[in-house]
Scaffold this motif. Structure first.
Motif, mmCIF file in Angstrom:
data_model
loop_
_atom_site.group_PDB
_atom_site.id
_atom_site.type_symbol
_atom_site.label_atom_id
_atom_site.label_comp_id
_atom_site.label_asym_id
_atom_site.label_seq_id
_atom_site.Cartn_x
_atom_site.Cartn_y
_atom_site.Cartn_z
ATOM 1 N N PHE A 78 -6.201 8.049 2.828
ATOM 2 C CA PHE A 78 -6.481 7.475 1.525
ATOM 3 C C PHE A 78 -6.871 6.016 1.762
ATOM 4 N N SER A 79 -7.933 5.571 1.138
ATOM 5 C CA SER A 79 -8.393 4.210 1.387
ATOM 6 C C SER A 79 -7.385 3.203 0.873
ATOM 7 N N PRO A 80 -7.260 2.044 1.530
ATOM 8 C CA PRO A 80 -6.332 1.016 1.044
ATOM 9 C C PRO A 80 -6.631 0.575 -0.388
ATOM 10 N N VAL A 81 -7.900 0.530 -0.762
ATOM 11 C CA VAL A 81 -8.250 0.137 -2.131
ATOM 12 C C VAL A 81 -7.739 1.170 -3.121
ATOM 13 N N THR A 82 -7.940 2.442 -2.796
ATOM 14 C CA THR A 82 -7.459 3.508 -3.686
ATOM 15 C C THR A 82 -5.953 3.460 -3.834
ATOM 16 N N LEU A 83 -5.248 3.311 -2.728
ATOM 17 C CA LEU A 83 -3.789 3.255 -2.795
ATOM 18 C C LEU A 83 -3.317 2.040 -3.578
ATOM 19 N N SER A 84 -3.969 0.905 -3.418
ATOM 20 C CA SER A 84 -3.572 -0.310 -4.139
ATOM 21 C C SER A 84 -3.792 -0.145 -5.637
ATOM 22 N N VAL A 85 -4.971 0.371 -6.014
ATOM 23 C CA VAL A 85 -5.269 0.566 -7.443
ATOM 24 C C VAL A 85 -4.338 1.609 -8.045
ATOM 25 N N PHE A 86 -4.118 2.693 -7.299
ATOM 26 C CA PHE A 86 -3.218 3.743 -7.799
ATOM 27 C C PHE A 86 -1.814 3.194 -8.005
ATOM 28 N N PHE A 87 -1.324 2.431 -7.026
ATOM 29 C CA PHE A 87 0.019 1.869 -7.149
ATOM 30 C C PHE A 87 0.117 0.949 -8.354
ATOM 31 N N PHE A 140 12.832 9.498 -11.564
ATOM 32 C CA PHE A 140 12.895 9.719 -10.124
ATOM 33 C C PHE A 140 11.506 9.970 -9.534
ATOM 34 N N VAL A 141 10.786 10.944 -10.074
ATOM 35 C CA VAL A 141 9.488 11.319 -9.515
ATOM 36 C C VAL A 141 8.455 10.204 -9.654
ATOM 37 N N PRO A 142 8.325 9.546 -10.816
ATOM 38 C CA PRO A 142 7.384 8.419 -10.871
ATOM 39 C C PRO A 142 7.698 7.327 -9.856
ATOM 40 N N SER A 143 8.986 7.038 -9.663
ATOM 41 C CA SER A 143 9.357 6.016 -8.683
ATOM 42 C C SER A 143 9.034 6.473 -7.265
ATOM 43 N N LEU A 144 9.292 7.742 -6.974
ATOM 44 C CA LEU A 144 8.969 8.261 -5.646
ATOM 45 C C LEU A 144 7.472 8.234 -5.390
ATOM 46 N N LEU A 145 6.682 8.625 -6.371
ATOM 47 C CA LEU A 145 5.233 8.642 -6.198
ATOM 48 C C LEU A 145 4.672 7.239 -6.053
ATOM 49 N N CYS A 146 5.173 6.335 -6.863
ATOM 50 C CA CYS A 146 4.724 4.947 -6.780
ATOM 51 C C CYS A 146 5.095 4.350 -5.420
ATOM 52 N N GLY A 147 6.322 4.578 -4.986
ATOM 53 C CA GLY A 147 6.748 4.064 -3.696
ATOM 54 C C GLY A 147 6.039 4.735 -2.542
ATOM 55 N N ALA A 148 5.716 6.039 -2.661
ATOM 56 C CA ALA A 148 4.998 6.732 -1.585
ATOM 57 C C ALA A 148 3.608 6.146 -1.402
ATOM 58 N N ALA A 149 2.954 5.782 -2.485
ATOM 59 C CA ALA A 149 1.640 5.130 -2.373
ATOM 60 C C ALA A 149 1.770 3.793 -1.667
ATOM 61 N N TYR A 150 2.815 3.055 -1.992
ATOM 62 C CA TYR A 150 3.047 1.772 -1.332
ATOM 63 C C TYR A 150 3.330 1.959 0.157
ATOM 64 N N GLY A 151 4.135 2.945 0.507
ATOM 65 C CA GLY A 151 4.430 3.204 1.914
ATOM 66 C C GLY A 151 3.223 3.695 2.678
ATOM 67 N N ARG A 152 2.417 4.548 2.039
ATOM 68 C CA ARG A 152 1.206 5.036 2.713
ATOM 69 C C ARG A 152 0.210 3.891 2.920
ATOM 70 N N LEU A 153 0.185 2.942 1.993
ATOM 71 C CA LEU A 153 -0.672 1.773 2.147
ATOM 72 C C LEU A 153 -0.251 0.950 3.359
ATOM 73 N N VAL A 154 1.069 0.756 3.533
ATOM 74 C CA VAL A 154 1.560 0.022 4.700
ATOM 75 C C VAL A 154 1.176 0.740 5.982
ATOM 76 N N ALA A 155 1.313 2.084 6.004
ATOM 77 C CA ALA A 155 0.961 2.849 7.200
ATOM 78 C C ALA A 155 -0.527 2.720 7.517
ATOM 79 N N ASN A 156 -1.374 2.769 6.504
ATOM 80 C CA ASN A 156 -2.811 2.629 6.736
ATOM 81 C C ASN A 156 -3.147 1.260 7.303
#
Length: 874
Positions: free
Chosen positions: A455-464, A484-500
């Motif tokens: 997932f592109s960093p721009v996409t993850l940033s905008v999505f987050f 719970f789920v919104p927080s997990l999804l929001c945080g997963a986008a943030y974590g995937r952004l860090v990994a990218n």
């Protein structure tokens, strides 16, 4: 609320003559900035976890042999199993219809987008998506109008209930129906909410209602089942139900048990732990059995343990360079925990301001305005999702299925690549933004955890950013919603952004799924501030024990960081509702206070043998839920005349309340004039005249103390026996000052519900008869109306003779927990919270009651006010 329900004067927040409550002033912003915090409300009742060991209860114990006790315990275990199975079936119902509705919506809208992208009619696709979402959310909002308590996740309310606070309607069957049906429409309506939080609430309702075998909403549901009819048993079953809800939501029975322990119950015991775990296991395997059979047609295979499962984190076979995480990654996990705590604190701060705005400007208006707000949020969310997916997404290469993802299923026989969206993208590519937005939230989480395509960093940033803002706006609207789920999804986008960023910009080779999981944990931990239970829930959801250490470190760092700025989201909403929640412990400086500093000295008491007219008067003119049972014991006065300090303090407390007692007598008489008996009205007219004279004499006595020390005057006064008066007689103007300060020997506590039951069933005797002639009520008769005892104003009192006498002694609690006036606040707090008390009498060295402590006397705000007064006095 309780015996001191009306005594929290809030001296630090409102001046004399203020008509609005401190909570209303705080909400409207009319308090000074440093005093803007909402104070606990006094209309919340407390639950009583302590047993009332009165004579009817002792009779039950005497008839309970070992065989009956084992049968009683067996019934309890059967009910625990039934609660777990029922919660699992509720989860199955919610999951089935959410999956059905979302599948229909996304299939139709997805087909429309593919067609309209070529014909140029995307506006029609947008209207089609908006029609689906608005219809679903409108149904959910209307259900909340039927039962307003069904809004939100319900976790703050259940946490308050298990802490010992009774919130009206929170565990009713109507709330359960509105919550369970409403949450599936809310999730299907595309709002950024989850169904896991409401599952916990639904489980708690099942735990509260199933063992009662009756319903207040549906009167016909009523079975003769006299067991478990107390706050103690009900709260234990609610703990089981709440844990079963967590277990069904995440497939985490151990995490559910720890959740009920960490976030819920303020007290615990070993037997309850085992029952809670058994109920959680029952819920998990019930849901797993039916979901696996329905989705895979393999009954008994047990492949889907919970509503939300993160799948298997596993490196590709033969890839020796792949590691889920390394020791070096721990440093990044700590930093991610800090950022997650900061983001969670920001989320909570924004949501708190939104909640206050709703309390000021939306809740006071017509109820339908709340529905309009929910529809507005849905419209904006739908528009943002559609426009962002169509315009901001990037086309990314679609990776082929691999062994790592081959074992992971998504809600059917679909693999991870089946949920990608290729809107406006050529073959073998997918739209990364549409893949995240045009999928159920659980599928989006799986994409971030397991999709090998980037997932592109721009996409993850905008999505987050979009998801962060919209989820914050959504939580608190008039729909059943989880966090719970919104927080997990929001945080997963943030974590995937860090990994990218680490993989692309720094050339590192980190496992993206691990960083997405750690990001989800850090953000969720920063929002809810849970540690032990959340760690176990995430480990059970991933089925990977090696993640235990990084998840625990991340959650601890996120909690510590967020706690520097504010409380968890559930504690914030509890505080906004004014719920008198008791924390785990008091601050160290509170030990400068003692029980005599925080107790309520203005006591409304009854005598062991009290006339009907006096009981009716007390019940009608007070809102207290417990009354000390006392007798006037003149010989004890000789003790303080010898210099007993404690009793001298007792005189000091009573000295300030002469006028208060006289005024109380007048209020009683005014109320008694409406009593349907001419005899009682005549008695009250006579008493009122005497009370007026007594008030004048009392005021004169207070003025006379300027010429000398009142205590010394009393010590010097010659002993004269008290007049032998009936309890219904008012103070006489002939009484001396010391007669007005009669020492009150404490014998026990009697609840309002018990007094009302005695009056309702006519348990009294005539004045010329012995108390032995009074009809005896059994324990089943005393608890038959639980939990909804009739109100005193609903009773037909025309058949009651006001001169009849009620013997209270068989039904009072003769051995409640008590404390000394010199007991430090920390000891009082620990005793009250640990034992789950509702009232705590303060009794001096000679057995005289000098005050009473309830939940409101132990809230943080009340203790802070008393500590400030203590410093001023010093």
């Amino acid at each position: 609320m309780a015996c001191c329900g009306n005594i929290f004067c809030c001296q630090c927040c409102a001046g004399e003559g203020e008509t609005r409550t401190p909570e209303e002033l705080a909400i409207l912003g009319e308090l000074r900035e440093e005093e803007e915090e909402i104070l606990p409300r006094k209309d919340y009742e407390s639950l009583d976890y302590d047993r009332c060991i009165n004579e009817p209860y002792v009779e039950v114990l005497e008839g309970l042999n070992n065989k009956k006790a084992k049968k009683y315990e067996a019934v309890r275990w059967v009910l625990v199993f039934a609660i777990g199975v029922t919660v699992g079936l509720v989860g199955l119902f919610v999951d089935f219809f959410v999956h059905l509705f979302t599948s229909i919506k996304f299939s139709l809208v997805g087909h429309s987008v593919e067609v309209c992208s070529e014909k140029g009619c995307l506006a029609l696709s947008l209207l089609e998506l908006m029609a689906f979402n608005l219809t679903f959310v409108f149904i959910a909002s209307m259900l909340v109008l039927i039962e307003p308590v069904a809004a939100g996740s319900g976790i703050p309310e259940i946490k308050s209930y298990l802490n010992g606070v009774k919130i009206p309607g929170i565990v009713r069957l109507r709330t359960f129906l509105c919550k369970a049906v409403g949450v599936l429409f809310t999730v299907a309506g595309g709002m950024f909410v989850g169904k896991e939080g409401p599952m916990i609430h639904c489980g708690a309702i099942v735990g509260a209602g199933l063992p009662q075998f009756q319903s207040i909403t549906f009167k016909k549901i009523h079975f003769d089942f006299p067991y478990f009819r107390s706050d103690r048993d009900k709260r234990d079953f609610v703990s089981v139900g709440a844990a079963a809800g967590v277990a069904a939501a995440f497939g985490a029975p151990i995490g559910g048990t720890l959740f009920s322990l960490e976030e819920g119950s303020s007290f615990w015991n070993q037997a309850l732990t085992w029952k809670v775990l058994f109920g959680s296991m029952s819920a998990t395997f019930t849901l797993n059995f039916f979901r696996s059979g329905i989705n895979f047609n393999k009954w008994g295979s047990f492949q889907l343990p919970g509503l939300l499962n993160f799948g298997e984190f596993k490196c590709m076979e033969g890839d020796k360079t792949c590691h889920l995480w390394t020791v070096v990654d721990l440093a990044f996990f700590v930093l991610m925990g800090v950022v997650g705590g900061l983001l969670g604190a920001l989320f909570n701060c924004l949501n708190k301001q939104l909640a206050k705005y709703r309390m000021r400007h939306i809740h006071p208006k017509a109820k339908f305005v709340r529905v309009l707000e929910s529809l507005l949020v849905t419209m904006v969310t739908t528009l943002v999702v559609f426009v962002a997916s169509m315009t901001l997404g990037e086309c990314r290469d679609l990776s082929p299925p691999s062994h790592r993802n081959g074992s992971m299923m998504l809600g059917g026989a679909e693999d991870i690549n089946s949920t990608v969206r290729s809107f406006f993208c050529p073959n073998s590519t997918y739209n990364d933004m549409a893949t995240l937005f045009f999928n159920p939230q659980e599928a989006a989480i799986h994409q971030l955890f397991h999709q090998e395509g980037t997932f592109s960093p721009v996409t993850l940033s905008v999505f987050f950013l979009l998801y962060f803002l919209l989820a914050c706006w959504t939580y608190g609207t008039a729909v059943p919603s989880g966090l719970f789920v919104p927080s997990l999804l929001c945080g997963a986008a943030y974590g995937r952004l860090v990994a990218n960023l680490l993989n692309i910009n720094f050339g590192m080779n980190v496992y993206s799924g691990t960083f997405a999981l750690i990001g989800a944990a850090s953000f969720l931990g920063g929002v809810v501030r849970m540690t032990i239970s959340l760690t176990v829930i995430l480990i059970e959801s991933t089925n990977e024990i090696t993640y235990g250490l990084p998840i625990m470190i991340t959650l601890m760092v996120a909690k510590w960081t967020g706690d520097f700025f504010n409380h968890g989201i559930y504690d914030i909403h509890i505080h906004l509702r004014g719920v008198p929640l008791l924390e785990w412990e008091t601050e160290v400086e509170m030990d400068k206070l003692t029980a005599s500093d925080i107790m309520e000295p203005n006591l409304t008491y009854v005598y062991p043998h009290t006339r009907v007219q006096s009981l009716v008067s007390i019940l009608r003119t007070t809102a207290y839920h417990a009354f000390p049972v006392v007798t006037e014991n003149r010989p004890n006065e000789r003790d303080f005349m010898k210099g007993n300090i404690l009793v001298s303090n007792n005189i000091h407390f009573k000295k300030a309340n002469i006028v208060t007692r006289a005024g109380e007598q007048r209020r009683r008489c005014q109320s008694m004039k409406s009593y349907p008996s001419s005899e009682l009205r005549n008695v009250c007219d006579e008493q009122e005249a005497a009370a007026d004279t007594a008030a004048v004499a009392a005021a004169g006595a207070q003025n006379a103390q300027e010429g000398g020390d009142m205590l010394q005057q009393m010590l010097d006064r010659r002993y004269v026996p008290y007049p032998n008066l009936y309890p219904d007689q008012s103070p006489s103007e002939e009484w001396t000052l010391e007669e007005r300060f009669r020492p009150l020997t404490f014998h026990g506590l009697v609840l309002r519900s018990q007094l009302v039951t005695l009056l309702l069933r006519g348990a009294c005797y005539a004045e010329n008869q012995s108390s032995a002639t009074q009809p005896r009520l059994s324990h089943a008769e005393m608890t038959e109306d639980y939990p909804r005892y009739p109100d005193i104003h609903e009773l037909d009192l025309t058949l009651l003779n006001p001169r009849m006498i009620v013997d209270i002694t068989p039904y009072m609690n003769p051995c409640p927990y008590t404390v000394s006036p010199n007991t430090h606040v920390s000891q009082v707090f620990n005793l009250f919270r640990t034992m789950g008390l509702r009232h705590l009498p303060v009794v001096n060295a000679v057995g005289e009651i000098v005050g009473i402590i309830t939940r409101h006397n132990l809230t943080h705000e009340f203790l802070q006010a008393k500590l400030r007064q203590h410093y001023i006095t010093i």
